[in-house]
Design a protein around this motif. Structure first.
Motif, mmCIF file in Angstrom:
data_model
loop_
_atom_site.group_PDB
_atom_site.id
_atom_site.type_symbol
_atom_site.label_atom_id
_atom_site.label_comp_id
_atom_site.label_asym_id
_atom_site.label_seq_id
_atom_site.Cartn_x
_atom_site.Cartn_y
_atom_site.Cartn_z
ATOM 1 N N LEU A 140 -10.891 108.572 42.287
ATOM 2 C CA LEU A 140 -10.217 107.274 42.352
ATOM 3 C C LEU A 140 -8.955 107.378 43.203
ATOM 4 N N ASP A 141 -8.822 108.504 43.910
ATOM 5 C CA ASP A 141 -7.593 108.727 44.677
ATOM 6 C C ASP A 141 -7.699 108.053 46.043
ATOM 7 N N VAL A 142 -7.105 106.874 46.135
ATOM 8 C CA VAL A 142 -7.151 106.151 47.414
ATOM 9 C C VAL A 142 -5.859 106.379 48.211
ATOM 10 N N PRO A 164 -20.823 107.544 46.079
ATOM 11 C CA PRO A 164 -20.644 107.291 47.510
ATOM 12 C C PRO A 164 -19.283 106.627 47.768
ATOM 13 N N ILE A 165 -18.634 107.035 48.842
ATOM 14 C CA ILE A 165 -17.302 106.510 49.141
ATOM 15 C C ILE A 165 -17.430 105.160 49.854
ATOM 16 N N ILE A 166 -16.703 104.162 49.367
ATOM 17 C CA ILE A 166 -16.631 102.876 50.073
ATOM 18 C C ILE A 166 -15.158 102.640 50.390
ATOM 19 N N ALA A 167 -14.849 102.601 51.679
ATOM 20 C CA ALA A 167 -13.449 102.465 52.079
ATOM 21 C C ALA A 167 -12.882 101.129 51.602
ATOM 22 N N LEU A 172 -9.471 100.831 40.434
ATOM 23 C CA LEU A 172 -10.205 100.116 39.381
ATOM 24 C C LEU A 172 -11.624 99.769 39.821
ATOM 25 N N GLN A 173 -11.727 99.307 41.054
ATOM 26 C CA GLN A 173 -13.058 98.964 41.570
ATOM 27 C C GLN A 173 -13.955 100.198 41.623
ATOM 28 N N GLN A 213 -7.560 101.526 30.545
ATOM 29 C CA GLN A 213 -7.855 100.314 29.775
ATOM 30 C C GLN A 213 -9.210 99.729 30.174
ATOM 31 N N ALA A 214 -9.511 99.805 31.463
ATOM 32 C CA ALA A 214 -10.764 99.207 31.956
ATOM 33 C C ALA A 214 -11.999 99.993 31.515
ATOM 34 N N VAL A 215 -11.923 101.312 31.551
ATOM 35 C CA VAL A 215 -13.145 102.090 31.280
ATOM 36 C C VAL A 215 -13.190 102.700 29.869
ATOM 37 N N THR A 216 -12.101 102.590 29.130
ATOM 38 C CA THR A 216 -11.989 103.231 27.803
ATOM 39 C C THR A 216 -12.735 104.569 27.726
ATOM 40 N N PRO A 217 -12.184 105.551 28.426
ATOM 41 C CA PRO A 217 -12.842 106.864 28.460
ATOM 42 C C PRO A 217 -12.876 107.506 27.077
ATOM 43 N N HIS A 218 -13.886 108.317 26.861
ATOM 44 C CA HIS A 218 -13.997 109.038 25.595
ATOM 45 C C HIS A 218 -12.988 110.190 25.558
ATOM 46 N N GLU A 219 -12.799 110.820 26.701
ATOM 47 C CA GLU A 219 -11.781 111.873 26.817
ATOM 48 C C GLU A 219 -10.832 111.513 27.958
ATOM 49 N N THR A 220 -9.537 111.694 27.728
ATOM 50 C CA THR A 220 -8.557 111.613 28.809
ATOM 51 C C THR A 220 -7.896 112.981 28.868
#
Ligand code: GDP
Length: 299
Positions: A140-142, A164-167, A172-173, A213-220
């Motif tokens: 997610l590093d833009v 796949p990378i989409i520029a 979040l997207q 908040q958007a993905v509510t990960p199981h582990e952070t």
């Protein structure tokens, strides 16, 4: 090479040898050595105080003072206190938890250079190999142009898929696209590698918090560099306050860090240290054993 705590303590008791029973003052001498050694090993002062108080309580009340080898006994008491402070008595598994509906999201957070991206690749390799999981990696590093490519290359080495990378997409997207793909193609685990900065800043925290908040990960999982000592502890405290972490991965334990940061980390965040990074290679990921870190400090 620094003098280990074990050697220091043995030294104190060697000097007292032949004097018969030890006094409480002798135990205090030993405790002073414990205190100095822990501070030198980069353990936070509040944690040092806590550990020495625990050791004093046990060493004074017991047979230690009258025993034939008081040095060894005190060293054992110190060792036990260190293991406890490292979470040694916690019940339950220390590794990554995958007990959630698939795809299980794992959010990787931390400062730039901590080893976050490498650790994402290591975890992917481990889950794929040891647990036979279908793993998707996504960066997610833009902010850092090469970051997404770096993760794609790691994924290739670990023989797992990378998103796949989409520029032009926002973090979040990208996170949502990764979870979508994870659901559609029945991935077991989606590892989201967030951007890091050289130091903690508000924009980084807000970005990570929004993704969480958007993905509510199981582990952070917070990745911290063991070599940075007290800075790593501050980083952990702030990430935990702002984002909330479920576990810590300490990297560069292959260096000569003294392990003190691990002790403080646990006390400051309450979050368990789950894994250790012990080298640059993708298989250099170890389970966390409190007794090994205690040994490292005690020497
Ligand atoms: P990020 O900016 O947090 O994603 O950090 P990277 O994953 O790019 O790692 C930065 C550097 O640290 C790279 O050269 C890695 O190979 C190296 N690195 C990562 N983990 C470890 C580790 O456990 N031990 C050692 N010695 N190097 C590591």
């Amino acid at each position: 090479m620094f003098e280990t705590l074990g050697n220091r303590l043995q030294g104190v008791f060697d000097r007292l040898r032949g004097r018969g029973a030890l006094s409480e003052a002798d135990v205090s001498d030993a405790l002073r050595e414990v205190r100095v050694a822990l501070l030198e090993a980069d353990v936070a002062l509040s944690v040092v105080k806590d550990i020495t108080a625990r050791v004093r309580e046990r060493a004074v009340g017991q047979e230690v003072i009258r025993s034939i080898q008081p040095g060894q006994q005190v060293i054992k008491i110190v060792n036990d206190a260190l293991v406890e402070a490292l979470g040694g008595n916690d019940p339950g598994p220390r590794g990554i938890s995958l007990e959630a509906a698939a795809p299980v999201a794992i959010l990787m957070v931390g400062l730039q250079g901590s080893g976050k991206t490498t650790t994402s690749g290591k975890i992917a390799l481990r889950l794929k190999g040891r647990e036979r999981k279908k793993v998707l990696l996504a960066s997610l590093d833009v902010h850092r142009p090469a970051a997404q490519l770096q993760l794609a290359q790691l994924a290739e080495r670990a023989e797992v898929t990378s998103l796949p990378i989409i520029a032009g997409q926002t973090p979040l997207q990208i996170a949502e696209r990764a979870m979508d793909l994870g659901r559609r193609e029945l991935y077991d685990v989606v590892i989201l590698d967030t951007a890091g900065r050289l130091s903690i800043d508000e924009a980084l925290m807000a970005e990570v918090a929004a993704v969480k908040q958007a993905v509510t990960p199981h582990e952070t999982l917070l990745v911290v560099d063991a070599m940075t000592g007290q800075d790593a502890v501050n980083t952990a405290r702030i990430f935990n306050e702002r984002v909330g972490v479920t576990g810590i991965v300490m990297t560069r334990v292959d260096g000569d860090a003294r392990g003190g940061a691990a002790l403080s980390m646990r006390a400051v965040t309450g979050a368990p240290i789950k894994l250790l990074g012990a080298g640059e290679k993708l298989d250099a990921l170890e389970d966390f054993h409190p007794d090994r870190i205690a040994n490292r400090i005690l020497g």
